[in-house]
Design a protein around this motif. Sequence first.
Motif, PDB file in Angstrom:
ATOM      1  N   GLY A  44       0.891  -1.214  -0.070  1.00 56.74           N
ATOM      2  CA  GLY A  44      -0.060   0.058   0.033  1.00 56.74           C
ATOM      3  C   GLY A  44       0.746   1.342   0.051  1.00 56.74           C
ATOM      4  N   GLY A  45       0.327   2.301  -0.792  1.00 55.92           N
ATOM      5  CA  GLY A  45       1.022   3.424  -0.876  1.00 55.92           C
ATOM      6  C   GLY A  45       0.821   4.227  -2.130  1.00 55.92           C
ATOM      7  N   THR A  46       1.279   5.450  -2.310  1.00 57.65           N
ATOM      8  CA  THR A  46       1.162   6.301  -3.541  1.00 57.65           C
ATOM      9  C   THR A  46       2.718   6.509  -4.155  1.00 57.65           C
ATOM     10  OG1 THR A  46      -0.669   7.513  -2.501  1.00 57.65           O
ATOM     11  CG2 THR A  46       0.746   8.618  -4.418  1.00 57.65           C
ATOM     12  N   TYR A  47       2.446   5.989  -5.468  1.00 52.99           N
ATOM     13  CA  TYR A  47       3.879   5.781  -6.015  1.00 52.99           C
ATOM     14  C   TYR A  47       4.037   6.971  -7.026  1.00 52.99           C
ATOM     15  CZ  TYR A  47       4.134   1.175  -4.180  1.00 52.99           C
ATOM     16  OH  TYR A  47       4.055  -0.067  -3.250  1.00 52.99           O
ATOM     17  N   LEU A  48       5.288   7.812  -6.978  1.00 52.74           N
ATOM     18  CA  LEU A  48       5.319   9.027  -7.693  1.00 52.74           C
ATOM     19  C   LEU A  48       6.713   8.335  -8.699  1.00 52.74           C
ATOM     20  CD1 LEU A  48       3.484  10.419  -5.821  1.00 52.74           C
ATOM     21  CD2 LEU A  48       5.201  12.355  -5.925  1.00 52.74           C
ATOM     22  N   VAL A  49       6.277   8.489  -9.883  1.00 56.00           N
ATOM     23  CA  VAL A  49       7.521   8.348 -11.148  1.00 56.00           C
ATOM     24  C   VAL A  49       7.702   9.450 -11.611  1.00 56.00           C
ATOM     25  CG1 VAL A  49       7.766   6.920 -13.043  1.00 56.00           C
ATOM     26  CG2 VAL A  49       6.352   5.798 -11.565  1.00 56.00           C
ATOM     27  N   ASN A  50       8.998   9.710 -11.731  1.00 57.03           N
ATOM     28  CA  ASN A  50       9.721  10.770 -12.214  1.00 57.03           C
ATOM     29  C   ASN A  50      10.996  10.086 -13.039  1.00 57.03           C
ATOM     30  OD1 ASN A  50      10.807  13.139 -13.160  1.00 57.03           O
ATOM     31  ND2 ASN A  50      11.257  14.171 -11.079  1.00 57.03           N
ATOM     32  N   ASN A  56      13.428   7.681 -13.998  1.00 57.51           N
ATOM     33  CA  ASN A  56      13.719   6.033 -13.490  1.00 57.51           C
ATOM     34  C   ASN A  56      13.743   6.059 -11.872  1.00 57.51           C
ATOM     35  OD1 ASN A  56      14.477   5.054 -15.972  1.00 57.51           O
ATOM     36  ND2 ASN A  56      16.339   6.034 -16.096  1.00 57.51           N
ATOM     37  N   HIS A  57      13.270   7.625 -11.209  1.00 60.42           N
ATOM     38  CA  HIS A  57      13.147   7.530  -9.929  1.00 60.42           C
ATOM     39  C   HIS A  57      11.624   7.286  -9.686  1.00 60.42           C
ATOM     40  CE1 HIS A  57      13.744   9.048  -5.844  1.00 60.42           C
ATOM     41  NE2 HIS A  57      12.607   9.795  -5.836  1.00 60.42           N
ATOM     42  N   ILE A  58      11.445   6.575  -8.422  1.00 63.13           N
ATOM     43  CA  ILE A  58      10.280   6.122  -8.301  1.00 63.13           C
ATOM     44  C   ILE A  58      10.266   6.120  -6.646  1.00 63.13           C
ATOM     45  CG2 ILE A  58       8.484   4.225  -8.036  1.00 63.13           C
ATOM     46  CD1 ILE A  58       9.895   2.897 -10.346  1.00 63.13           C
ATOM     47  N   GLU A  59       9.407   6.901  -6.185  1.00 63.72           N
ATOM     48  CA  GLU A  59       9.167   7.323  -4.807  1.00 63.72           C
ATOM     49  C   GLU A  59       7.743   6.728  -4.322  1.00 63.72           C
ATOM     50  OE1 GLU A  59      10.206  11.226  -2.495  1.00 63.72           O
ATOM     51  OE2 GLU A  59       8.432  11.263  -3.406  1.00 63.72           O
ATOM     52  N   LYS A  60       8.018   5.710  -3.423  1.00 65.41           N
ATOM     53  CA  LYS A  60       6.839   5.335  -2.562  1.00 65.41           C
ATOM     54  C   LYS A  60       6.363   6.026  -1.138  1.00 65.41           C
ATOM     55  CE  LYS A  60       5.404   1.071  -0.130  1.00 65.41           C
ATOM     56  NZ  LYS A  60       5.793  -0.515   0.098  1.00 65.41           N
ATOM     57  N   LEU A  61       5.419   6.685  -1.147  1.00 67.36           N
ATOM     58  CA  LEU A  61       4.651   7.504  -0.222  1.00 67.36           C
ATOM     59  C   LEU A  61       3.739   6.775   0.893  1.00 67.36           C
ATOM     60  CD1 LEU A  61       4.108  10.785  -2.105  1.00 67.36           C
ATOM     61  CD2 LEU A  61       6.249  10.068  -1.112  1.00 67.36           C
ATOM     62  N   VAL A 102       7.831  -2.832  -9.196  1.00 67.67           N
ATOM     63  CA  VAL A 102       7.778  -4.155  -8.033  1.00 67.67           C
ATOM     64  C   VAL A 102       8.931  -3.881  -7.107  1.00 67.67           C
ATOM     65  CG1 VAL A 102       7.946  -6.495  -7.526  1.00 67.67           C
ATOM     66  CG2 VAL A 102       6.798  -5.614  -9.654  1.00 67.67           C
ATOM     67  N   ASN A 103       9.988  -3.492  -7.557  1.00 69.62           N
ATOM     68  CA  ASN A 103      11.309  -3.090  -6.624  1.00 69.62           C
ATOM     69  C   ASN A 103      10.757  -2.082  -5.918  1.00 69.62           C
ATOM     70  OD1 ASN A 103      12.465  -5.224  -7.998  1.00 69.62           O
ATOM     71  ND2 ASN A 103      13.822  -3.970  -9.085  1.00 69.62           N
ATOM     72  N   ALA A 104      10.364  -0.923  -6.123  1.00 70.52           N
ATOM     73  CA  ALA A 104       9.572   0.164  -5.338  1.00 70.52           C
ATOM     74  C   ALA A 104       8.812  -0.145  -4.398  1.00 70.52           C
ATOM     75  CB  ALA A 104       9.336   1.325  -6.346  1.00 70.52           C
ATOM     76  N   VAL A 114       8.103   6.710   2.150  1.00 68.57           N
ATOM     77  CA  VAL A 114       8.467   7.986   2.784  1.00 68.57           C
ATOM     78  C   VAL A 114       7.311   8.579   3.411  1.00 68.57           C
ATOM     79  CG1 VAL A 114       9.224  10.301   2.022  1.00 68.57           C
ATOM     80  CG2 VAL A 114      10.328   8.269   1.018  1.00 68.57           C
ATOM     81  N   GLY A 115       7.325   9.106   4.533  1.00 68.40           N
ATOM     82  CA  GLY A 115       6.123   9.615   4.953  1.00 68.40           C
ATOM     83  C   GLY A 115       5.900  11.169   4.561  1.00 68.40           C
ATOM     84  N   VAL A 116       4.639  11.551   4.700  1.00 67.52           N
ATOM     85  CA  VAL A 116       4.342  12.840   4.576  1.00 67.52           C
ATOM     86  C   VAL A 116       3.671  13.683   5.677  1.00 67.52           C
ATOM     87  CG1 VAL A 116       3.770  12.298   2.222  1.00 67.52           C
ATOM     88  CG2 VAL A 116       1.895  12.647   4.080  1.00 67.52           C
ATOM     89  N   LYS A 117       3.774  14.753   5.930  1.00 66.62           N
ATOM     90  CA  LYS A 117       3.423  15.669   7.043  1.00 66.62           C
ATOM     91  C   LYS A 117       2.530  16.899   6.626  1.00 66.62           C
ATOM     92  CE  LYS A 117       7.732  17.945   7.290  1.00 66.62           C
ATOM     93  NZ  LYS A 117       9.016  18.313   8.220  1.00 66.62           N
TER      94      LYS A 117
END
Length: 488
Positions: free
Chosen positions: A196-202, A204-209, A474-476, A482-485
């Motif tokens: 579970g999470g939100t995935y931001l793709v930029n 080749n960089h993938i951030e899991k939030l 899948v690796n991401a 990464v948490g948000v605030k």
Amino acid sequence: MKKIIAFVFSGFFLLSACSNGIPDAGKKVDSYPAIFPDYKEVTIPTNIAPLNFGMEDKDIKDAWAFLTAENESLQTKLERGTFHLDAEKWKKLLQAAAGKSIHVEISVKSQAGWVVYKPFEIFVSGDSMDEYIAYRRIAPGYELWKNLGIYQRNLSTFKETAVLENRQTGDNCMNCHSFCNRQPNRFLFHMRQKYGGTYLVNGNHIEKLDTKTEQTISSFVYPSWHPDGRYVAFSVNSTKQFFHPVDKNRVEVYDEASDVIVYDTERHEVLTTDALFSKQRFETFPTFSADGKMLYFCSAEAKEMPQNFKEIKYSLCAIAFDPASRTFGQAVDTLFSASKEEKSVSFPRVSPDGKYLMFTVSSYGNFSIWHKDADLYIYDLMQGTYHDLENVNSNDVESYHSWSSNGRWFVFSSRRIDGLYTRPYFAHVAEDGTVGKPFLLPQKEQGFYEDLMQSYNIPEFVSGKIDISPRSLVNAAEGQSVGVKMAR
């Protein structure tokens, strides 16, 4: 001499055509052929895949289609229930007909001989469409998500490829894919349950939030990118679902509470204001203006749910947003009043040129994809007027929609074929705002949609091919979040 040569060539063609079974005569009737998909009098771009189609009467076995435009022509026999249009000849037809039309004539063999139906036109706009669309394919009930995935389709061919399928991620749910300015290398989507999470793709960089905070009622839900790419507006929703035992609307989805926030991707902070974050109202479905200085959203008076679900009606509202100072305006404008119109708004989307805002209108609620009265409306932001798209709407559901990069096309979901599955349709918007008759996403075989027992969910234009590998996603998913605030 040129005329003589042309005459000899034409005569040779007719003899050759007759030897191949192409009818050269028949009884003309003053009625249009019943075909599926219905491509009669539609408007299409010059970069669309062949509009393969067939006869609605599946007992017809012997028929021919003749397509002409300027000096180009294409003829094809009905095979396996489909008129298969040669791809190369189709491209030449499109180029020849740009700004004009393709003339189509159908001949069908009956017991009394050949019948020639009234010809029809396919209008070809000089405005091209984006190269791809992306969508989720899912069983129509939405209570199960086995065999679910996000896919992309090359619109000039029939090629579909998977962006990510949930068989690769533990059969979980994935949803709400959204692209920043329709860029194929800049997008986001959610996964629920496992990973579970939100995935931001930029690139080749993938951030899991991990987007749940103590102050918000849920993780991020419905997204809209700011045009500069730094911010994304989301709703946060406490959503429930139930199924009607006897009702024309099979499924009901409603919010018990909802708010709107803006996420700062650089600082990992959540921004909001009282007008978007109120317990007295349900706020949802945010979308930014083309210049990023306005945030549109849907808002309804909060009521006890689910007993009052049919009384919930959402207005279309707007509030100013300053990306430099990360602040919101004080005043909220109402563009479409739910109390005045006695209707409810969902899915607002602004055209890239900033001229129009398209939205869905139904009799109540905000999850209109199962409401049979749901229709598309368009708001002229220059004139401050709106109207329903009569030439686009049907007797069944029209719901989600998105704009092409040039603002000349939009894709939308409709259940008009069978009332059960959503399929993607495309419509052209002329310079003067006139909207052409929509056409169904073409497929190789006429029976494709009858055989595919899945809905096309959230069709989104993409300017090119999405090249991120499923393995990278899948690796991401298997990595840390990464948490948000909330911003102070």
